[in-house]
Design a protein around this motif. Structure first.
Motif, PDB file in Angstrom:
ATOM      1  N   ASP A 100      -5.237   0.028 -16.130  1.00 59.09           N
ATOM      2  CA  ASP A 100      -4.056  -0.088 -16.993  1.00 59.09           C
ATOM      3  C   ASP A 100      -4.338   0.135 -18.475  1.00 59.09           C
ATOM      4  N   ARG A 121       5.132   2.617 -14.704  1.00 56.75           N
ATOM      5  CA  ARG A 121       4.834   1.341 -14.048  1.00 56.75           C
ATOM      6  C   ARG A 121       3.595   0.763 -14.720  1.00 56.75           C
ATOM      7  N   HIS A 123       2.108  -2.184 -14.904  1.00 55.34           N
ATOM      8  CA  HIS A 123       1.209  -3.210 -14.352  1.00 55.34           C
ATOM      9  C   HIS A 123       1.306  -3.203 -12.835  1.00 55.34           C
ATOM     10  N   GLN A 124       0.270  -2.653 -12.194  1.00 56.55           N
ATOM     11  CA  GLN A 124       0.195  -2.606 -10.734  1.00 56.55           C
ATOM     12  C   GLN A 124      -1.080  -3.323 -10.315  1.00 56.55           C
ATOM     13  N   GLU A 164       8.920   4.788  -2.384  1.00 55.61           N
ATOM     14  CA  GLU A 164       7.917   4.330  -3.341  1.00 55.61           C
ATOM     15  C   GLU A 164       7.957   5.113  -4.644  1.00 55.61           C
ATOM     16  N   TYR A 253      -3.534  -1.131  -4.437  1.00 57.49           N
ATOM     17  CA  TYR A 253      -2.785  -1.569  -5.613  1.00 57.49           C
ATOM     18  C   TYR A 253      -1.307  -1.504  -5.297  1.00 57.49           C
ATOM     19  N   ASN A 255       2.952  -2.409  -6.764  1.00 52.59           N
ATOM     20  CA  ASN A 255       3.841  -2.612  -7.902  1.00 52.59           C
ATOM     21  C   ASN A 255       4.054  -4.097  -8.141  1.00 52.59           C
ATOM     22  N   ASP A 256       4.002  -4.514  -9.408  1.00 49.84           N
ATOM     23  CA  ASP A 256       4.098  -5.941  -9.690  1.00 49.84           C
ATOM     24  C   ASP A 256       5.445  -6.532  -9.302  1.00 49.84           C
ATOM     25  N   ARG A 262       3.243  -8.278  -2.355  1.00 49.15           N
ATOM     26  CA  ARG A 262       2.128  -9.024  -2.942  1.00 49.15           C
ATOM     27  C   ARG A 262       1.862 -10.296  -2.151  1.00 49.15           C
ATOM     28  N   SER A 278       0.749   3.450 -13.726  1.00 45.61           N
ATOM     29  CA  SER A 278       1.151   4.795 -13.308  1.00 45.61           C
ATOM     30  C   SER A 278       2.265   5.302 -14.200  1.00 45.61           C
TER      31      SER A 278
END
Length: 281
Positions: A100, A121, A123-124, A164, A253, A255-256, A262, A278
């Motif tokens: 990041d 994006r 923060h992944q 996605e 990894y 997506n937050d 998660r 990304s």
């Protein structure tokens, strides 16, 4: 004679030095390392150029410039050098992706010239595990996709990609490149699915693999089957294959904002060790 710092396109003779940089972080660099270990540094085989940043004659940082632009072990000075080269070359990639901090610095320098992006994006979470979860039973119906099942797996792959990324992989070239990538994963035994009545209800791939680390990607559950816990037991099954047959460390990894995914990955034993970013065009 090299100056104090310099940047150039690497060639096959630089392979050992490039692998030494990639080996500094085998988890974060798994995607690029896997490509380099298969294809070497010849741009035609690699699918892009590998740029190297040197300090006092020593190769310190890399940047893969292909369908993705990926900074590798790049501090601020290397990022500036890579941004200069990328700006001069013009945008050829469909995304910028990588750790990041370096990716954010790279994008801040390129955005005035390449922007706006379709989506950023920032923060992944990058997650890893080295062991099977003791309290999750792997789904026994998740198995390798056979080579004669391309027509079965493709609709699920297209649905996952579209959901996605936000665009269909069938656009542009009619999906030829994407279909070739799916076929490559199926052919190498790294595509897994649970199939019910001829339809995929869960799938995932081991998308990048070296002898030190591998990366799971393309995790997808058919919408009408969500909420059944298939992502947890399915991921446990794929994790079992990965640890037994591919590498001692498994990563992914995510997506937050995908809180359900998660939670599912944490349930299977993945923990956060960093973050990717990304930029999608």
């Amino acid at each position: 004679m090299l100056t104090t710092t310099t940047t150039r396109v690497l060639d096959p003779g630089d392979l050992d030095a490039a692998l030494a940089v990639l080996d500094r972080d085998p988890v974060a660099n798994a995607f690029v390392a896997a490509r380099v270990k298969i294809a070497g540094l010849d741009p035609w085989r690699l699918g892009g150029e590998m740029w190297g940043w040197y300090a006092d004659g020593r190769l310190e940082s890399l940047c893969y410039a292909g369908a993705n632009l990926v900074p590798i072990c790049a501090g601020p000075e290397a990022v500036r050098a890579f941004a200069d080269r990328a700006r001069r070359a013009g945008r050829r990639c469909s995304s910028i992706v990588g750790p990041d901090r370096a990716t954010a610095e790279l994008w801040s320098l390129l955005e005035p010239h390449w922007g706006p992006a379709r989506e950023v994006r920032p923060h992944q979470p990058l997650m890893v595990t080295e062991s099977m979860p003791p309290d999750v039973e792997p789904d026994p119906l998740v198995r390798r996709v056979r080579k004669d099942e391309m027509e079965t797996i493709m609709p699920a792959c297209v649905a996952m990609f579209t959901e996605e990324v936000g665009v269909s992989p069938m656009a542009g070239d009619g999906g030829l490149l994407y279909q070739a990538r799916v076929a490559e994963l199926v052919g190498s035994g790294r595509s897994f699915a649970r199939v019910e009545d001829g339809r995929v209800v869960f799938k995932a791939e081991i998308g990048a693999a070296t002898d030190r680390a591998c990366q799971i990607q393309g995790v997808w559950v058919a919408p009408e089957h969500r909420g059944r816990g298939l992502s947890v037991t399915g991921m446990a099954a794929v994790l079992g294959y990965a640890l037994r047959e591919v590498a001692p460390v498994v990563s992914l990894y995510v997506n937050d904002y995908n809180t359900a995914a998660r939670a599912a990955y944490r349930r299977v034993g993945f923990r956060e060790v960093g973050a990717f970013m990304s930029v999608l065009f």
